[in-house]
Design a protein around this motif. Sequence first.
Motif, PDB file in Angstrom:
ATOM      1  N   PRO A  25       0.807  -1.230   0.000  1.00  0.00           N
ATOM      2  CA  PRO A  25       0.000   0.000   0.000  1.00  0.00           C
ATOM      3  C   PRO A  25       0.840   1.280   0.000  1.00  0.00           C
ATOM      4  O   PRO A  25       0.303   2.370  -0.156  1.00  0.00           O
ATOM      5  CB  PRO A  25      -0.806  -0.090   1.295  1.00  0.00           C
ATOM      6  N   ARG A  26       2.138   1.161   0.177  1.00  0.00           N
ATOM      7  CA  ARG A  26       2.976   2.335   0.374  1.00  0.00           C
ATOM      8  C   ARG A  26       4.023   2.552  -0.716  1.00  0.00           C
ATOM      9  O   ARG A  26       4.651   3.603  -0.763  1.00  0.00           O
ATOM     10  CB  ARG A  26       3.698   2.211   1.720  1.00  0.00           C
ATOM     11  N   GLY A  48       0.047  -8.658  -8.024  1.00  0.00           N
ATOM     12  CA  GLY A  48       0.241  -7.270  -7.606  1.00  0.00           C
ATOM     13  C   GLY A  48       1.680  -6.847  -7.763  1.00  0.00           C
ATOM     14  O   GLY A  48       1.987  -6.037  -8.626  1.00  0.00           O
ATOM     15  N   PRO A  49       2.598  -7.385  -6.932  1.00  0.00           N
ATOM     16  CA  PRO A  49       3.992  -6.979  -7.080  1.00  0.00           C
ATOM     17  C   PRO A  49       4.571  -7.435  -8.423  1.00  0.00           C
ATOM     18  O   PRO A  49       4.186  -8.474  -8.950  1.00  0.00           O
ATOM     19  CB  PRO A  49       4.713  -7.693  -5.940  1.00  0.00           C
ATOM     20  N   ARG A  50       5.491  -6.659  -8.926  1.00  0.00           N
ATOM     21  CA  ARG A  50       6.247  -7.058 -10.110  1.00  0.00           C
ATOM     22  C   ARG A  50       7.328  -8.020  -9.626  1.00  0.00           C
ATOM     23  O   ARG A  50       8.084  -7.696  -8.703  1.00  0.00           O
ATOM     24  CB  ARG A  50       6.876  -5.832 -10.755  1.00  0.00           C
ATOM     25  N   GLU A  91       4.247  -1.296  10.602  1.00  0.00           N
ATOM     26  CA  GLU A  91       3.663  -0.432   9.572  1.00  0.00           C
ATOM     27  C   GLU A  91       3.932   1.036   9.865  1.00  0.00           C
ATOM     28  O   GLU A  91       4.284   1.805   8.976  1.00  0.00           O
ATOM     29  CB  GLU A  91       2.158  -0.678   9.474  1.00  0.00           C
ATOM     30  N   GLU A  92       3.772   1.443  11.109  1.00  0.00           N
ATOM     31  CA  GLU A  92       3.973   2.854  11.445  1.00  0.00           C
ATOM     32  C   GLU A  92       5.420   3.284  11.228  1.00  0.00           C
ATOM     33  O   GLU A  92       5.683   4.449  10.895  1.00  0.00           O
ATOM     34  CB  GLU A  92       3.525   3.165  12.872  1.00  0.00           C
ATOM     35  N   THR A  93       6.360   2.363  11.338  1.00  0.00           N
ATOM     36  CA  THR A  93       7.758   2.694  11.076  1.00  0.00           C
ATOM     37  C   THR A  93       7.955   3.054   9.605  1.00  0.00           C
ATOM     38  O   THR A  93       8.642   4.032   9.290  1.00  0.00           O
ATOM     39  CB  THR A  93       8.672   1.512  11.468  1.00  0.00           C
ATOM     40  N   VAL A  94       7.348   2.274   8.724  1.00  0.00           N
ATOM     41  CA  VAL A  94       7.445   2.575   7.293  1.00  0.00           C
ATOM     42  C   VAL A  94       6.795   3.922   6.999  1.00  0.00           C
ATOM     43  O   VAL A  94       7.346   4.741   6.263  1.00  0.00           O
ATOM     44  CB  VAL A  94       6.825   1.445   6.445  1.00  0.00           C
ATOM     45  N   GLU A  95       5.647   4.178   7.616  1.00  0.00           N
ATOM     46  CA  GLU A  95       4.964   5.468   7.433  1.00  0.00           C
ATOM     47  C   GLU A  95       5.837   6.628   7.910  1.00  0.00           C
ATOM     48  O   GLU A  95       5.952   7.651   7.225  1.00  0.00           O
ATOM     49  CB  GLU A  95       3.634   5.486   8.194  1.00  0.00           C
ATOM     50  N   ILE A  96       6.451   6.475   9.068  1.00  0.00           N
ATOM     51  CA  ILE A  96       7.318   7.522   9.618  1.00  0.00           C
ATOM     52  C   ILE A  96       8.520   7.748   8.708  1.00  0.00           C
ATOM     53  O   ILE A  96       8.864   8.892   8.378  1.00  0.00           O
ATOM     54  CB  ILE A  96       7.770   7.164  11.055  1.00  0.00           C
ATOM     55  N   LEU A  97       9.152   6.675   8.280  1.00  0.00           N
ATOM     56  CA  LEU A  97      10.340   6.786   7.431  1.00  0.00           C
ATOM     57  C   LEU A  97      10.002   7.494   6.124  1.00  0.00           C
ATOM     58  O   LEU A  97      10.709   8.432   5.709  1.00  0.00           O
ATOM     59  CB  LEU A  97      10.920   5.393   7.164  1.00  0.00           C
ATOM     60  N   ILE A  98       8.914   7.089   5.482  1.00  0.00           N
ATOM     61  CA  ILE A  98       8.502   7.732   4.228  1.00  0.00           C
ATOM     62  C   ILE A  98       8.149   9.200   4.479  1.00  0.00           C
ATOM     63  O   ILE A  98       8.560  10.082   3.717  1.00  0.00           O
ATOM     64  CB  ILE A  98       7.327   6.973   3.584  1.00  0.00           C
ATOM     65  N   GLY A  99       7.419   9.474   5.538  1.00  0.00           N
ATOM     66  CA  GLY A  99       7.036  10.845   5.853  1.00  0.00           C
ATOM     67  C   GLY A  99       8.234  11.743   6.092  1.00  0.00           C
ATOM     68  O   GLY A  99       8.288  12.882   5.595  1.00  0.00           O
ATOM     69  N   GLU A 100       9.212  11.254   6.828  1.00  0.00           N
ATOM     70  CA  GLU A 100      10.415  12.049   7.102  1.00  0.00           C
ATOM     71  C   GLU A 100      11.237  12.250   5.831  1.00  0.00           C
ATOM     72  O   GLU A 100      11.800  13.323   5.623  1.00  0.00           O
ATOM     73  CB  GLU A 100      11.260  11.391   8.202  1.00  0.00           C
ATOM     74  N   TRP A 101      11.298  11.225   4.979  1.00  0.00           N
ATOM     75  CA  TRP A 101      12.002  11.381   3.714  1.00  0.00           C
ATOM     76  C   TRP A 101      11.308  12.440   2.850  1.00  0.00           C
ATOM     77  O   TRP A 101      11.964  13.297   2.264  1.00  0.00           O
ATOM     78  CB  TRP A 101      12.102  10.055   2.943  1.00  0.00           C
ATOM     79  N   GLU A 102       9.987  12.382   2.790  1.00  0.00           N
ATOM     80  CA  GLU A 102       9.243  13.343   1.963  1.00  0.00           C
ATOM     81  C   GLU A 102       9.442  14.778   2.431  1.00  0.00           C
ATOM     82  O   GLU A 102       9.511  15.696   1.616  1.00  0.00           O
ATOM     83  CB  GLU A 102       7.754  12.987   1.938  1.00  0.00           C
ATOM     84  N   LYS A 103       9.563  14.985   3.739  1.00  0.00           N
ATOM     85  CA  LYS A 103       9.772  16.335   4.273  1.00  0.00           C
ATOM     86  C   LYS A 103      11.161  16.870   3.944  1.00  0.00           C
ATOM     87  O   LYS A 103      11.311  18.020   3.543  1.00  0.00           O
ATOM     88  CB  LYS A 103       9.591  16.346   5.792  1.00  0.00           C
ATOM     89  N   ALA A 104      12.177  16.039   4.113  1.00  0.00           N
ATOM     90  CA  ALA A 104      13.562  16.503   3.998  1.00  0.00           C
ATOM     91  C   ALA A 104      14.202  16.237   2.633  1.00  0.00           C
ATOM     92  O   ALA A 104      15.162  16.916   2.270  1.00  0.00           O
ATOM     93  CB  ALA A 104      14.416  15.852   5.086  1.00  0.00           C
TER      94      ALA A 104
END
Length: 175
Positions: A25-26, A48-50, A91-104
């Motif tokens: 989903p991410r 779904g996945p390639r 799951e929340e770790t992946v969300e946090i990591l992606i969110g922090e990457w998107e910000k910086a």
Amino acid sequence: MGRDKALLEYRRTTFLGRIITLLEPRVEPLVVVLGHHADAIRQAVPSGPRVVVNTNYQAGMLTSLQTGIRELPPDTEATLFTLVDHPAVAEETVEILIGEWEKARPLIAIPLHGGRRGHPVIVNRQVLDEILALGPESSAKDVIRSHRDRTLFVDVDDAGVLCDVDLPEQYERLR
């Protein structure tokens, strides 16, 4: 381990199934790279996945990473990658990591737990291209370490980022 890690049971699925459920989903596209026993493992991959097979998997993990990178669209800005023997990431770790990457928008984002680096890792296109250019004697870690000054280390409260299952006793502890 003595058997295919991708097919080890974990949380009512397999290691590979857990990682696909976590990332699908991410991450778009989700690319699964197979090597040893590819035909048997492919049967466990849902639609779904390639799926791509690294026919040179005996040459090491770098060749699998390069195989996966080659499957990404050329305009891929960044990608998140992980190893099949790291199924315990929250799951929340992946969300946090992606969110922090998107910000910086750093070159690299790596989760930290207790001061130790873990998985998954996010790398941008420049780093992907550098990994693709590596020769067989090199390691992706060399590229990652060369960009330490442009790496975002994200503290997470998730020991799963460090959970690398290589031995039967580690698998038993995980279960």
